[in-house]
Motif scaffolding. Structure first.
Motif, short mmCIF file in Angstrom:
data_model
loop_
_atom_site.label_atom_id
_atom_site.label_comp_id
_atom_site.label_asym_id
_atom_site.label_seq_id
_atom_site.Cartn_x
_atom_site.Cartn_y
_atom_site.Cartn_z
N PHE A 114 44.12 39.68 44.35
CA PHE A 114 44.79 37.88 44.70
C PHE A 114 45.75 38.46 46.13
O PHE A 114 46.83 39.19 46.12
N GLU A 115 45.50 37.32 47.19
CA GLU A 115 46.15 37.92 48.77
C GLU A 115 47.95 37.55 48.87
O GLU A 115 48.14 36.12 47.63
N LYS A 116 48.56 38.11 49.35
CA LYS A 116 50.00 38.10 48.73
C LYS A 116 50.34 36.76 49.86
O LYS A 116 50.15 37.37 51.25
N ARG A 117 51.23 35.62 49.75
CA ARG A 117 51.47 34.91 50.81
C ARG A 117 52.27 34.18 51.49
O ARG A 117 53.67 34.85 50.02
N LEU A 118 52.82 34.89 52.52
CA LEU A 118 54.98 35.14 52.66
C LEU A 118 54.97 34.11 54.02
O LEU A 118 56.19 33.99 53.91
N ASP A 119 54.21 32.83 53.50
CA ASP A 119 55.03 31.63 54.28
C ASP A 119 54.32 30.43 53.36
O ASP A 119 54.20 30.66 52.32
N HIS A 120 54.71 29.60 53.80
CA HIS A 120 53.90 27.90 53.42
C HIS A 120 52.68 27.58 54.16
O HIS A 120 52.18 26.55 53.65
N ARG A 121 51.64 28.53 54.36
CA ARG A 121 50.60 28.55 54.87
C ARG A 121 49.34 27.83 54.00
O ARG A 121 49.95 28.34 53.23
N PRO A 122 48.94 26.86 54.01
CA PRO A 122 48.67 25.99 53.19
C PRO A 122 47.02 26.87 52.64
O PRO A 122 46.38 26.54 51.84
N PHE A 123 46.59 27.57 53.64
CA PHE A 123 45.23 27.66 53.23
C PHE A 123 45.10 29.46 52.81
O PHE A 123 45.47 30.59 53.45
N VAL A 124 44.59 29.60 51.81
CA VAL A 124 44.31 30.85 50.90
C VAL A 124 42.57 30.53 50.83
O VAL A 124 42.09 29.70 50.04
N GLN A 125 42.37 31.79 50.81
CA GLN A 125 41.03 31.44 50.66
C GLN A 125 40.44 31.54 49.26
O GLN A 125 40.84 32.30 48.99
N SER A 126 39.50 30.10 49.25
CA SER A 126 38.68 30.15 47.06
C SER A 126 38.13 31.08 47.35
O SER A 126 37.11 31.08 47.99
N ARG A 127 37.69 31.56 45.64
CA ARG A 127 36.44 31.85 45.33
C ARG A 127 36.11 32.31 44.26
O ARG A 127 36.82 31.11 43.52
N TRP A 128 34.17 31.70 43.80
CA TRP A 128 34.16 31.44 43.11
C TRP A 128 33.97 32.90 41.80
O TRP A 128 33.21 33.94 42.18
N PHE A 129 34.14 32.53 40.61
CA PHE A 129 33.66 33.83 39.94
C PHE A 129 33.10 33.13 38.09
O PHE A 129 33.12 31.74 37.86
N ASP A 130 32.33 33.87 38.30
CA ASP A 130 31.18 33.43 37.08
C ASP A 130 31.75 33.71 35.61
O ASP A 130 32.53 34.67 35.76
N LEU A 131 31.47 32.91 34.75
CA LEU A 131 31.59 32.82 33.54
C LEU A 131 31.31 33.85 32.32
O LEU A 131 30.46 33.45 32.44
N GLU A 132 32.03 34.65 31.81
CA GLU A 132 31.07 35.23 30.10
C GLU A 132 30.92 34.29 29.21
O GLU A 132 32.19 33.61 29.10
N LYS A 133 29.49 33.66 28.92
CA LYS A 133 29.31 33.14 27.86
C LYS A 133 29.14 33.30 26.41
O LYS A 133 30.18 34.70 25.85
N PHE A 134 30.61 32.80 25.95
CA PHE A 134 30.64 32.75 24.79
C PHE A 134 29.77 32.23 23.32
O PHE A 134 29.55 30.90 23.61
N GLY A 135 29.96 32.24 22.17
CA GLY A 135 29.58 31.35 20.75
C GLY A 135 27.93 31.52 20.76
O GLY A 135 27.75 32.72 20.72
N VAL A 136 27.34 30.61 19.74
CA VAL A 136 26.15 30.74 19.42
C VAL A 136 25.46 30.93 20.99
O VAL A 136 24.09 31.28 21.00
N GLY A 137 25.34 30.06 21.92
CA GLY A 137 24.92 30.22 23.14
C GLY A 137 24.61 31.60 23.40
O GLY A 137 23.36 32.19 24.57
#
Length: 818
Positions: A324-347
């Motif tokens: 994660f980047e370090k934000r030093l002011d009130h800039r509203p824009f921070v790059q969002s990212r998709w993260f794959d989930l590890e599956k749990f349970g019977v499936g």
């Protein structure tokens, strides 16, 4: 009860809880300087003259009393003879002896050229001999150590080192035989022996003769140390949405999904999305406290609310904080990212063999950053000692320097039992900003003399330094005690007391020397636990910058541009205090959790009947001036003092005829009041007030309730009684709050037509008043109104006035309350 008593009963009103002026010898032995770490500044005489206190030095330690020590640095040895019996290399160690005091280095197994580099310090006040003996010994397996040789020094010939001279160079000394007849034996010791003060660089790490009985790991806990709080960040995790979320059970139903985020022991959850969708959306912020270096990882878990008491884990992802980047002011824009989930349970088990064939899986969309423009709260806002943001790039230059000389304490009560007698092993901790300092522990001394000086940079004068005194219960080898006749030492350092000093109440460049009473609230009542003697000086570096700070917000601007809720701040502060306590507890020697929590007021949020009363009467006292002014004006209107009423009439006529003088007169009056109060300005820093805190008049059961655990550990009948008492107090509070709300709602109802007749009368009155004020000069109106208010009592009616009757008849929303 005596003035310094700490245990037992007695009338607390006989205690002396006032601040006392002291007159320590600071300026006579130490020249005025900037304070801080010792740096020698000149040469000095050697020999016994310096040892006896003839000061020829110049030092920056000017806020403490001078203390002399004999320092012995044992560096190493060479060419040691073998064991005369076995012929093998000896197991060497060094014993330094001065009178009845002796200290030993660690020993080495079978080494002919050992290196120790250890320093021993013997206090001048406890010296009982004029000869210093340094023995080299061989540790025998059978328990009887054998001398290999010794070196002796006459204290009259020992030189005095005066900072900022360089450290005294060690020299090689030939070992004398064990009989002391002057004969030399094989082997040499490299030693340095000098006389110095607590300003010497060797002082903090030295072995001290007053702690000679401490052994093992306890030695590290008696030395003075400086600590730095870990660098804290706020981690903001904006959980946006998830994609292709498949429930583990009942494949035909839409899952009720939420995201649980965990970072160490911090767990936060988003709201549950009840809509029937496989692509839920939250767009919620979760805020955590993290510390550098980042040792923990963020775990995001997507869960399904199957039933009110059951949640199924659908998938999770573990993210290192370095992503994660370090934000030093009130800039509203921070790059969002998709993260794959590890599956749990019977499936996950079923799909394990075909995982390579899957091209797409559930994932979560997150925007996260480390907030560097906030100040991470780890202490109460009322007693805050630092307001700087996390990011060092945003820091402004310091405006001052705070120097504190911790001189000593007196009248400390026995905190534990050792050898059948009461004992106190006291040390002092001071916290300001990110810097913590801890003095050395004075063993078995109810009036310890530390005489240590510390310095802090000040970035905002409207901050508070906290200084606490504790009893060291981690000395080892039976030096502790449980207060019941010895035995295993307790696991927590005992609190003796603490004080706070607000820097803005100090005059610049003035040395404050006071004895502060150490006040402790115990189950038996308020107790005086002794006195702490300090010398404090606040030096201004830039008066312009300091005055400019009074026009700036107290906290960084991000706290106002994107503020946290009160609930968030409380939870984040609690987490920050836990992180600081854990990190400082891992230092060597550790600054223990109970010490850190006491200094940071971790229990200040707990409810207390005593504190509630104190705050109530604080609020009442704020209106005492207004009430006194109202009583004075009522006496004027009632003509109780004819001369005063006549003067008020004259003032009324002047202000009516010259209305432009109203504001200048008000400001001139406040100016004169300020000048008059200058003569009675406070000369001492404010200190804890037992009367204002209601600590002297508190009921014993209320004290027992304040010291109760959470949840309560008391019996049911006690809890019932306290709950009924709380209900009665809360009932009075809600009545007062309700009355205030009623008056405000009556004001609103003047023009709301809630009572059509009352509003009609008020509207007609406003119209007539506007017409009269339009055609009548303002001076005439003001004069008539003033004369009417100041009319003689014989022209007054005992019945309430018409405006009061009208206002009391107005409706409020109290009628709609259930």
């Amino acid at each position: 009860m005596s003035g310094h008593g700490g245990g037992g009963g007695g009338d607390p009103h006989h205690e002396d809880f006032q601040l006392k002026d002291t007159n320590p010898l600071l300026g006579e032995q130490w020249p005025k300087g900037a304070g801080g770490p010792a740096r020698p500044v000149g040469g000095g005489g050697g020999g016994l003259a310096g040892w006896l206190g003839v000061d020829k030095s110049s030092s920056t330690y000017d806020l403490v009393e001078q203390m002399f020590f004999l320092y012995v640095r044992v560096v190493k040895a060479k060419d040691l003879p073998p064991n005369p019996i076995t012929g093998a290399p000896m197991d060497p160690y060094v014993e330094v002896r001065l009178g009845n005091y002796k200290g030993t280095t660690r020993h080495y197994d079978r080494r002919a050229n050992p290196e120790w580099d250890q320093v021993f310090a013997f206090s001048k006040s406890r010296v009982q001999s004029n000869v210093l003996e340094v023995f080299l010994k061989d540790r025998e397996m059978l328990g009887r150590d054998d001398y290999a040789g010794k070196v002796t020094f006459d204290l009259a010939e020992v030189p005095t080192r005066v900072p900022p001279d360089s450290p005294l160079a060690p020299q090689w000394y030939r070992l004398e035989d064990r009989r002391g007849e002057g004969g030399k034996v094989r082997g040499e010791l490299m030693l340095a022996v000098w006389i110095g003060t607590q300003a010497d660089e060797a002082f903090p790490e030295a072995w001290h003769s007053d702690a000679a009985a401490v052994r093992g790991e306890g030695i590290a806990s008696v030395r003075s140390k400086a600590y730095v709080s870990p660098k804290l960040w706020y981690l903001r995790v904006n959980v946006i949405e998830a994609q292709d979320v498949q429930p583990q059970q009942a494949r035909g139903r839409a899952p009720e999904v939420f995201v649980k985020a965990q970072l160490g022991n911090q767990i936060l959850k988003t709201s549950v999305v009840p809509a029937p969708t496989l692509n839920p959306r939250w767009n919620e912020d979760l805020v955590f406290v993290v510390a550098e270096p980042f040792e923990e990882q963020l775990v995001l878990m997507v869960e399904d609310r199957v039933s009110p008491g059951k949640d199924d884990l659908l998938g999770r992802v573990t993210l290192p904080l370095t992503l994660f980047e370090k934000r030093l002011d009130h800039r509203p824009f921070v790059q969002s990212r998709w993260f794959d989930l590890e599956k749990f349970g019977v499936g996950a088990a079923i799909e394990g063999e075909t995982r390579r064939e899957l091209r797409f899986a559930s994932r979560v969309h997150v925007r996260a950053c480390l907030e560097g423009a906030y100040h991470v709260m780890d202490e109460s806002t009322m007693y805050i000692s630092d307001t700087r943001p996390t990011a060092r790039q945003l820091w402004k230059p310091p405006v001052g320097v705070l120097e504190v000389g911790i001189l000593g304490a007196s009248g400390l009560p026995p905190m534990k039992t050792r050898d059948g007698r009461g004992a106190t092993d006291a040390y002092c901790v001071a916290k300001y900003g990110q810097k913590w300092v801890r003095t050395r522990t004075m063993i078995g001394n109810s009036s310890p003399a530390w005489n240590e000086q510390y310095t802090w940079e000040v970035f905002d004068p409207c901050t508070v330094i906290t200084i606490g005194v504790f009893d060291n219960c981690h000395l080892g080898n039976g030096n502790g005690g449980n207060g019941h006749g010895g035995g295993a030492p307790p696991t927590r350092d005992a609190r003796i007391g603490k004080i706070r000093i607000r820097l803005s109440t100090l005059e610049t460049d003035r040395v404050y020397t006071h004895a502060y009473p150490l006040i402790a609230l115990q189950k038996s009542g308020v107790k005086k636990m002794g006195e702490l003697r300090l010398a404090v000086r606040f030096t201004c570096l830039s008066l312009v910058n300091m005055l400019h700070l009074y026009t700036q917000p107290l906290l960084p601007r991000m706290h106002y541009l994107h503020p946290f809720t009160v609930t968030q701040l409380d939870a984040l502060r609690y987490q920050a205090m836990g992180i600081v306590a854990a990190r400082l507890g891992r230092a060597e020697p550790p600054l223990r959790r109970e010490v850190v929590e006491y200094m940071l007021d971790v229990e200040s949020h707990m409810w207390s009947m005593r504190r509630s009363k104190a705050n109530f009467f604080r609020a009442v006292s704020l209106f005492s001036g207004v009430a006194a002014g109202a009583r004075w004006f009522n006496d004027v209107c009632q003509w109780k003092n004819v001369a005063t009423t006549a003067l008020v009439h004259v003032l009324l006529l002047i202000l009516v005829w010259y209305p432009e003088l109203i504001l200048p007169t008000v400001f001139l009056y406040m100016f004169l009041i300020g000048l008059w109060n200058y003569r009675r300005r406070p000369r001492h820093p404010p200190h804890m007030d037992t009367k204002m805190s209601w600590a002297e008049a508190v009921h014993p059961d209320e004290l027992d309730e304040e010291f109760d655990t959470f949840p309560t550990s008391r019996q049911q009948d006690v809890v019932y009684m306290r709950y009924d008492r709380l209900r009665s107090v809360a009932g009075r509070i809600q009545t007062v709050v309700g009355d205030m709300a009623t008056q405000g709602e009556r004001l609103q109802s003047l023009l709301s037509w809630r009572d059509p007749r009352a509003t009609c009368l008020f509207v007609v009155f406003c119209l007539l008043a506007a017409v009269v004020l339009y055609v009548t000069p303002f001076r005439v109106v003001a004069l008539v109104a003033g004369l009417y208010v100041l009319r003689h009592p014989r022209f007054r009616s005992r019945l309430p006035a018409v405006p009061s009757n009208f206002f009391r008849r107005l409706p409020s929303r109290a009628d709609s309350m259930l």
